[in-house]
Design a protein around this motif. Structure first.
Motif, PDB file in Angstrom:
ATOM      1  N   ARG A  28       0.848  -1.201   0.000  1.00  0.00           N
ATOM      2  CA  ARG A  28       0.000   0.000   0.000  1.00  0.00           C
ATOM      3  C   ARG A  28       0.877   1.243   0.000  1.00  0.00           C
ATOM      4  O   ARG A  28       1.932   1.254   0.627  1.00  0.00           O
ATOM      5  N   ARG A  32      -3.421   3.666  -1.580  1.00  0.00           N
ATOM      6  CA  ARG A  32      -3.713   2.881  -2.787  1.00  0.00           C
ATOM      7  C   ARG A  32      -3.046   1.515  -2.703  1.00  0.00           C
ATOM      8  O   ARG A  32      -2.007   1.347  -2.053  1.00  0.00           O
ATOM      9  N   GLY A  55      -7.659   5.034 -10.470  1.00  0.00           N
ATOM     10  CA  GLY A  55      -8.430   4.080  -9.673  1.00  0.00           C
ATOM     11  C   GLY A  55      -7.694   3.693  -8.415  1.00  0.00           C
ATOM     12  O   GLY A  55      -6.727   4.337  -8.008  1.00  0.00           O
ATOM     13  N   SER A  56      -8.112   2.585  -7.837  1.00  0.00           N
ATOM     14  CA  SER A  56      -7.633   2.267  -6.493  1.00  0.00           C
ATOM     15  C   SER A  56      -6.308   1.507  -6.487  1.00  0.00           C
ATOM     16  O   SER A  56      -5.708   1.325  -5.453  1.00  0.00           O
ATOM     17  N   PHE A  57      -5.862   1.008  -7.651  1.00  0.00           N
ATOM     18  CA  PHE A  57      -4.617   0.229  -7.616  1.00  0.00           C
ATOM     19  C   PHE A  57      -3.713   0.569  -8.800  1.00  0.00           C
ATOM     20  O   PHE A  57      -4.152   1.147  -9.799  1.00  0.00           O
TER      21      PHE A  57
END
Ligand SMILES: C[S@@+](CC[C@H](N)C(=O)[O-])C[C@H]1O[C@@H](n2cnc3c(N)ncnc32)[C@H](O)[C@@H]1O
Length: 395
Positions: A28, A32, A55-57
């Protein structure tokens, strides 16, 4: 996220967390998720972000290891580095650690997708470096050199050898100049015969070595099959899986069994012995070549009937005692699972090359009252994240 905000190319220092399905670990950064390759759980590494679509990743490669895991080893393959060959994910992990990583992934998929809490052990198969893979696909770069694709990329990394394949396979093709952009299918059969075919982007395939008929041994039989059709890539795998199917399908077995996604009928041969000459074994397989090979190889077993076609388009009727299914990576899917369960086999033996697909289909069978009674997992693809599982479902 705008183009300017993308993390692609950025370097970050991260603590590496758990292994995830697909050959990477999870870290992380700034809230993210970062999917990191070339790292191991518990390590502190510097990563370079390779792919960030917002986005989240995002995806990244470990480029410097600040605090190594005790499981870290020097990669035996010189091409196993960020930007190098994308075929192997775990060259930097000891053999025991690779099996433990895969066991974690299988257990996690079964927990998350099927609600099962199991202790999973991944078993080693015999052999060492150079014994693990009898079938390979290579690609040809713009200069006519054979190589492998980099991870999630069209880039071709030229290769003079491959540490996980039969040594002669890649060495033989590395000597030669090939048609740019072609694919090369390489097979070493159980007699040590090489079969190499070049498939150009346009035009007909060209056989370069061998006669295209692989001689294999498994389940107490000799098989003559299309060298470039499906056969287990680990030289010990077909025989081992046939042995397990024989054990788990064994008595009390009535007169009917199915081998779905049956290839040339590896498991059908085992089931035919068990249902006896008056029984029936139905094989459903989409490849006409595999069906032709199967009919030819099993002509001494008239109780085996091959049907060429898609399992999902086949009307499955009757009441088989045992169903073996060995689908491709995406699994069988709900419609096929429902159709099998509606025929109420007492046992289903599920051979799976993707643990997530296995877990989804196990959940599908559970909805019809089937329990996963046994599970064996094998490191049939060392150095990669792939793992083969065989499950016995019964109700
Ligand atoms: C993992 S292989 C297993 C073959 C065989 N059980 C063996 O071990 O040699 C999966 C097989 O399913 C076939 N196949 C893929 N999709 C299929 C479908 N939708 N219906 C029927 N067969 C399919 C492929 O051609 C391949 O032979």
């Amino acid at each position: 996220m705008t183009q300017a905000q993308t993390w692609t190319g950025r370097r970050l220092e991260v603590e590496v967390g758990a292994v995830a399905h697909g050959g990477h670990c999870v870290a992380r950064a700034d809230g993210r998720v970062v999917f990191v390759r070339h790292a191991l759980p518990g390590e502190r590494v510097v990563v370079e972000v390779t792919e960030d679509k917002g986005g989240s990743f995002c995806r990244a490669d470990a480029v410097e290891v600040l605090e190594p895991s005790p499981d870290r080893v020097a990669a035996p393959c010189p091409l196993a580095h960020p930007g190098g060959c994308g075929g192997c994910d775990w060259q930097h992990a000891s053999a025991e650690a690779q099996r433990s990583l895969k066991a974690t992934v299988v257990a996690e998929q079964l927990r998350r997708l099927a609600g099962l809490d199991l202790d999973v052990e991944v078993e080693a198969l015999p052999g060492g470096l150079g014994d693990w893979r009898t079938r390979l696909r290579m690609v040809v770069d713009g200069k006519g050199r054979a190589g492998f694709r980099a991870h999630r990329s069209h880039k071709v990394v030229p290769a003079r050898r491959c540490t996980i394949a039969y040594p002669d396979l890649v060495e033989e093709v590395a000597q030669q100049h090939w048609t740019r952009g072609a694919e090369l299918d390489l097979t070493a059969d159980s007699m040590g015969q090489m079969h190499i075919v070049e498939r150009p982007q346009r035009g007909r395939p060209r056989t370069v070595s061998g006669d295209g008929v692989a001689v294999e041994r498994a389940g107490g039989r000799e098989w003559r099959v299309d060298a470039h059709g499906f056969w287990q890539v680990h030289p010990e795998a077909a025989d081992l899986y046939a042995e397990i199917v024989a054990e788990w399908a064994a008595a009390p077995l009535g007169g009917t069994a199915w081998d779905l996604y049956g290839g040339a009928g590896l498991f059908a041969a085992v089931l035919a012995e068990q249902v006896g000459p008056d029984g029936h074994v139905l094989v459903v397989e989409s490849s006409r070549g595999a069906v032709a090979d199967g009919r030819d190889n099993l002509r001494d077993l008239p109780q085996v009937r091959f049907k060429a076609g898609l399992v999902e388009e086949t009307t499955l009727t009757g009441r088989p005692d045992v169903v073996v299914l060995d689908p491709p990576r995406k699994g069988a899917g709900k419609a096929v699972v429902d159709a099998i369960a509606a025929c109420e086999p007492s046992r289903v033996i599920y051979v799976a090359c993707d643990p997530a697909a296995l877990a989804r289909d196990v959940a599908g069978f559970a909805a019809h009252g089937y329990r996963l009674e046994r599970l064996r997992a094998f490191d049939a693809f060392p150095m990669t994240h792939h793992v083969e599982c065989i499950g016995l479902l019964a109700r």
